[in-house]
Design a protein around this motif. Sequence first.
Motif, mmCIF file in Angstrom:
data_model
loop_
_atom_site.group_PDB
_atom_site.id
_atom_site.type_symbol
_atom_site.label_atom_id
_atom_site.label_comp_id
_atom_site.label_asym_id
_atom_site.label_seq_id
_atom_site.Cartn_x
_atom_site.Cartn_y
_atom_site.Cartn_z
ATOM 1 N N PHE A 102 3.271 -15.785 -39.275
ATOM 2 C CA PHE A 102 4.269 -14.718 -39.004
ATOM 3 C C PHE A 102 4.931 -14.323 -40.273
ATOM 4 C CE2 PHE A 102 8.488 -13.244 -38.051
ATOM 5 C CZ PHE A 102 8.325 -12.239 -37.120
ATOM 6 N N TYR A 103 5.525 -15.358 -41.000
ATOM 7 C CA TYR A 103 6.144 -15.187 -42.301
ATOM 8 C C TYR A 103 5.286 -14.398 -43.404
ATOM 9 C CZ TYR A 103 9.212 -18.838 -40.416
ATOM 10 O OH TYR A 103 10.145 -19.597 -39.564
ATOM 11 N N ALA A 104 3.989 -14.768 -43.402
ATOM 12 C CA ALA A 104 3.196 -13.975 -44.268
ATOM 13 C C ALA A 104 2.940 -12.578 -44.252
ATOM 14 C CB ALA A 104 1.866 -14.981 -44.478
ATOM 15 N N SER A 105 2.909 -12.135 -42.767
ATOM 16 C CA SER A 105 2.811 -10.828 -42.299
ATOM 17 C C SER A 105 3.840 -10.203 -42.286
ATOM 18 C CB SER A 105 1.889 -10.863 -41.130
ATOM 19 O OG SER A 105 2.620 -11.468 -40.073
ATOM 20 N N TYR A 106 5.085 -10.766 -42.197
ATOM 21 C CA TYR A 106 6.149 -9.978 -41.916
ATOM 22 C C TYR A 106 6.701 -9.160 -43.230
ATOM 23 C CZ TYR A 106 10.737 -8.885 -39.556
ATOM 24 O OH TYR A 106 11.642 -8.080 -38.907
ATOM 25 N N ARG A 107 7.311 -8.002 -43.073
ATOM 26 C CA ARG A 107 7.564 -7.288 -44.209
ATOM 27 C C ARG A 107 8.506 -7.660 -45.100
ATOM 28 N NH1 ARG A 107 10.239 -1.084 -43.496
ATOM 29 N NH2 ARG A 107 10.887 -0.754 -45.540
ATOM 30 N N TYR A 108 9.732 -8.554 -44.410
ATOM 31 C CA TYR A 108 10.732 -9.043 -45.439
ATOM 32 C C TYR A 108 10.292 -10.453 -45.526
ATOM 33 C CZ TYR A 108 13.021 -4.687 -45.231
ATOM 34 O OH TYR A 108 13.296 -3.206 -45.408
ATOM 35 N N ASN A 109 11.023 -11.332 -46.474
ATOM 36 C CA ASN A 109 11.015 -12.685 -46.603
ATOM 37 C C ASN A 109 12.068 -13.415 -45.774
ATOM 38 O OD1 ASN A 109 10.556 -15.257 -47.350
ATOM 39 N ND2 ASN A 109 11.134 -14.997 -49.316
ATOM 40 N N VAL A 110 11.558 -13.820 -44.484
ATOM 41 C CA VAL A 110 12.347 -14.560 -43.614
ATOM 42 C C VAL A 110 12.099 -15.980 -43.380
ATOM 43 C CG1 VAL A 110 13.199 -12.243 -42.378
ATOM 44 C CG2 VAL A 110 11.013 -13.782 -41.569
ATOM 45 N N GLU A 111 11.548 -16.609 -44.482
ATOM 46 C CA GLU A 111 11.109 -17.828 -44.218
ATOM 47 C C GLU A 111 12.133 -18.739 -44.407
ATOM 48 O OE1 GLU A 111 7.823 -19.339 -46.571
ATOM 49 O OE2 GLU A 111 7.111 -17.299 -47.164
ATOM 50 N N PRO A 112 12.352 -20.082 -43.806
ATOM 51 C CA PRO A 112 13.407 -20.938 -43.810
ATOM 52 C C PRO A 112 13.711 -21.600 -45.228
ATOM 53 C CG PRO A 112 11.569 -21.867 -42.683
ATOM 54 C CD PRO A 112 11.109 -20.446 -42.754
ATOM 55 N N VAL A 113 14.865 -21.544 -45.446
ATOM 56 C CA VAL A 113 15.336 -22.089 -47.022
ATOM 57 C C VAL A 113 15.906 -23.468 -46.674
ATOM 58 C CG1 VAL A 113 15.417 -19.635 -47.958
ATOM 59 C CG2 VAL A 113 17.601 -20.615 -46.816
ATOM 60 N N SER A 114 15.741 -24.115 -47.889
ATOM 61 C CA SER A 114 16.278 -25.606 -47.790
ATOM 62 C C SER A 114 17.671 -25.506 -48.747
ATOM 63 C CB SER A 114 15.318 -26.292 -48.156
ATOM 64 O OG SER A 114 14.803 -26.045 -49.455
ATOM 65 N N ASP A 115 18.399 -26.761 -48.769
ATOM 66 C CA ASP A 115 19.069 -27.009 -49.888
ATOM 67 C C ASP A 115 18.713 -26.697 -51.207
ATOM 68 O OD1 ASP A 115 21.366 -27.293 -47.952
ATOM 69 O OD2 ASP A 115 21.147 -29.536 -47.963
ATOM 70 N N ASP A 116 17.372 -26.836 -51.379
ATOM 71 C CA ASP A 116 16.739 -26.863 -52.931
ATOM 72 C C ASP A 116 16.562 -25.546 -53.183
ATOM 73 O OD1 ASP A 116 15.584 -28.258 -55.149
ATOM 74 O OD2 ASP A 116 13.724 -27.187 -54.328
ATOM 75 N N ARG A 117 16.363 -24.548 -52.194
ATOM 76 C CA ARG A 117 16.483 -23.028 -52.687
ATOM 77 C C ARG A 117 17.194 -22.391 -51.520
ATOM 78 N NH1 ARG A 117 10.266 -21.105 -52.078
ATOM 79 N NH2 ARG A 117 11.157 -19.269 -52.760
ATOM 80 N N PRO A 118 18.467 -22.481 -51.814
ATOM 81 C CA PRO A 118 19.576 -21.929 -50.941
ATOM 82 C C PRO A 118 19.797 -20.542 -50.828
ATOM 83 C CG PRO A 118 20.733 -23.054 -52.669
ATOM 84 C CD PRO A 118 19.434 -23.147 -53.079
ATOM 85 N N PHE A 119 18.673 -19.720 -51.225
ATOM 86 C CA PHE A 119 18.957 -18.147 -51.297
ATOM 87 C C PHE A 119 18.666 -17.312 -50.008
ATOM 88 C CE2 PHE A 119 18.209 -20.233 -55.364
ATOM 89 C CZ PHE A 119 19.449 -19.718 -56.128
ATOM 90 N N PHE A 120 19.392 -17.726 -49.221
ATOM 91 C CA PHE A 120 19.149 -17.052 -47.894
ATOM 92 C C PHE A 120 19.210 -15.634 -47.698
ATOM 93 C CE2 PHE A 120 21.348 -15.319 -44.120
ATOM 94 C CZ PHE A 120 20.643 -15.897 -42.965
#
Length: 788
Positions: A521-539
């Motif tokens: 789903f994330y790969a096909s979705y128009r926007y980047n809505v993958e979960p982000v972690s503390d290591d990449r906190p760019f929500f």
Amino acid sequence: MPRVSSSPTVTESATANVRWPQLYLGLSITTLATLMLELTLTRLFSVVFYYHLVFLAISVALFGLGAGGVFSYVIAARRGNLFAKLGAMSMANGLVVVAALWFILSRSDNLGTGTLAVVYIASALPFFFAGAVTSLAISEAIDRVDRAYFFDLAGAAAGCLVLIPFLDVFGGPNTMIAAAVFYGVAAAIWFNLAGSARRRAAAVALSLLLVGLMVVNFKSHLLDVRYAKGQRLPPERFVAWNSFSRVGVHFQGIWSIVIDADAATGIASFDWDHLTDAERFKLTHEGPGVPYLVRPGAKTLILGAGGGYDVARALASGSRDITGVEINPIIARTIMRDKFLAESHGLYLRPEVHVVVEDGRSFVRRTTEKYQVLQATLVDTWASTAAGAFALSENNLYTTDAFADYLGHLTDDGILAFTRWGLDPPRESLRLISLAIDALHRFGENEPWRNVMVIRADAANLNGWGAQDTVLISRHPFSADDISRLRGEIGSTPMQMLYTPGDAPSNPFGQLLRSADPAAFYASYRYNVEPVSDDRPFFFYTVQPRDIRNFLSTASTSNADYKINRAVPLLFSVLAVSAGATALILLLPRALLGAAIPKQNRVIAFLMYFLCLGAGYILIQLALIQKFVLLLGHPTYALTVIVFSMLIASGAGSYFSSRVIAGDDRRLSGVLIAIAVLVTALAYAAAPLASAAAAWPGIAKMAITAVAIFPAAFFMGMPFPTGLRRLERHYAPAVRWAWSLNAAASVLGSAMAVVLGIYLGLRATLLIGAGLYGIALLLVVLTRRDSR
């Protein structure tokens, strides 16, 4: 990267008669002023421009210092007394700082690439003069370079310490003027060393005039923020600064608290002794009020309490135990409990309300309490509540690790309520779902579609600024009674139920929640809505890298999404400007000095060593600042503590470098290996350390941070001065190129650090920094024959 200048030929210098304590004092005051200036720029850039550009201040400073260091060769070659030259440049710098301040505050247009470049150059001028002065002062003390460099870094560290009280008391513009005062004081010391009483008096007079300007400006605001983000500020009844924000209050229908001229939170002005039924209904039957329709009278924790609207919603529902966490003491204390006490009807003094001044995530990690409702409404950026205008990184409120912390502090019937901007197709609110799915799996909830409800308010704004989507996440699956109660309550309102457990996957919320393969789903979705972690906190950055060009050409400029995601293309504009500044630094030796890159292969190879040091140091420093935000609670604290600790440790490392390494390449190799190993350890230990120290007092967190980074930073202070001695011993003309390459790499590395953090993560950024020290080790080995 800490730098030591090579030794340009200085005319009319009397090293034998130098009064060394005065030279060290002048050097320390210069670097104190320079660090104050650099960190104050991070505040001003956040207010006048956007928080995305705060890290640009570091790139600006590095560019100016590097260019000034190279230009010092030109100054040194001119006839005249060295200390008289230093005094003249320091006096000029006091005036240049004020001029740069005026230029920054007078920007009334939107910040395009062209304007960005002009701002970059204008802001770099004070650092250019400071770099020339510092370089010449250290080169004069080349025989005592260990001591001189120690005082250089000690002065800079002192600048970190004095910054916070200056910002708290005097505000951003006046703190910048204070840096100009210090440059004037340094000028007086340089003229005293030159034996010029008349010029010394002139420098003292300039310093006093600048102090007078501070006093006048403090009262009359001659130099102050009037334009921000390309707009003129409305008349403000109240303004105050602290180390991480500028807070103003103005009236536009309601009293509004505005943080960094962008993030807004309204003051809840309700008379609780005469609250009408209509007011109570409105508070509980609008988007952020829906958790109290499901859990009326809940024990509540509110992250980003701001002006108190979420507190008011909880009170209106009958809650009698409400904890509000607000990071900004100006809001929680000065405004809500003092200056605007009448307007808020004493909301924060009510017995049901307990307000804590702290970072929300830090509070959650240290408290042992559990809550029925944990709420955050539009926290961050230009939000309706204000958990902080952030500086060098995203806030850590919106990560999978954070959601796991929140779920762990809910009662069995507890729910999380997060409100973000709703657009078509959804971005931020859909990413909340991805965070929830990941966090719920950690708690054994493997059917997350049963634990989530999504409600939309203000749907008329869907294609404009944005609707408000409230996502409810339950610790355990919602019951049929919960669902029917909410449906019944909002039936008479304009709100829409976008998803409830059991709904068919008719929109992206249901499709993601019911997806058997979220990764697809994330790969096909128009926007980047993958979960982000503390290591990449760019929500907030939801534009896919491949879509940046399309985003710039088609996105509406009148919605919240554009205002957030414009940071990504703007970041690449900063990269372009930084690349231009890097190229300019690399051209300076040839343009100013007529010096070509050495032709000898081994000399060229060893010059790459300085490139690795410059990029490696700044990558590690900026990644550590972002990595330790979670432990220290705010980017400004992380910036100050990390920079201060690294300056002190690297200064000590430089001081002992000649004793530890003693010109032995094998020892230098051992130091480089130690740096790579220690930085790698930090990359993996930072997160566990933040968890272990979550409940510690603030001063203890600062202390453990300093202790954790000291060993690596201590060794990181050794390779540069050692490398310069090595290069000067075998091919002195190449030293000016070493300085230039190191500065250029630092400038470009400061922008690359943020890019790498967004797309690869903070741990990977640290590992890349460690790898650059490994490449430096390889270059030492390859050129070892030249050092024998």
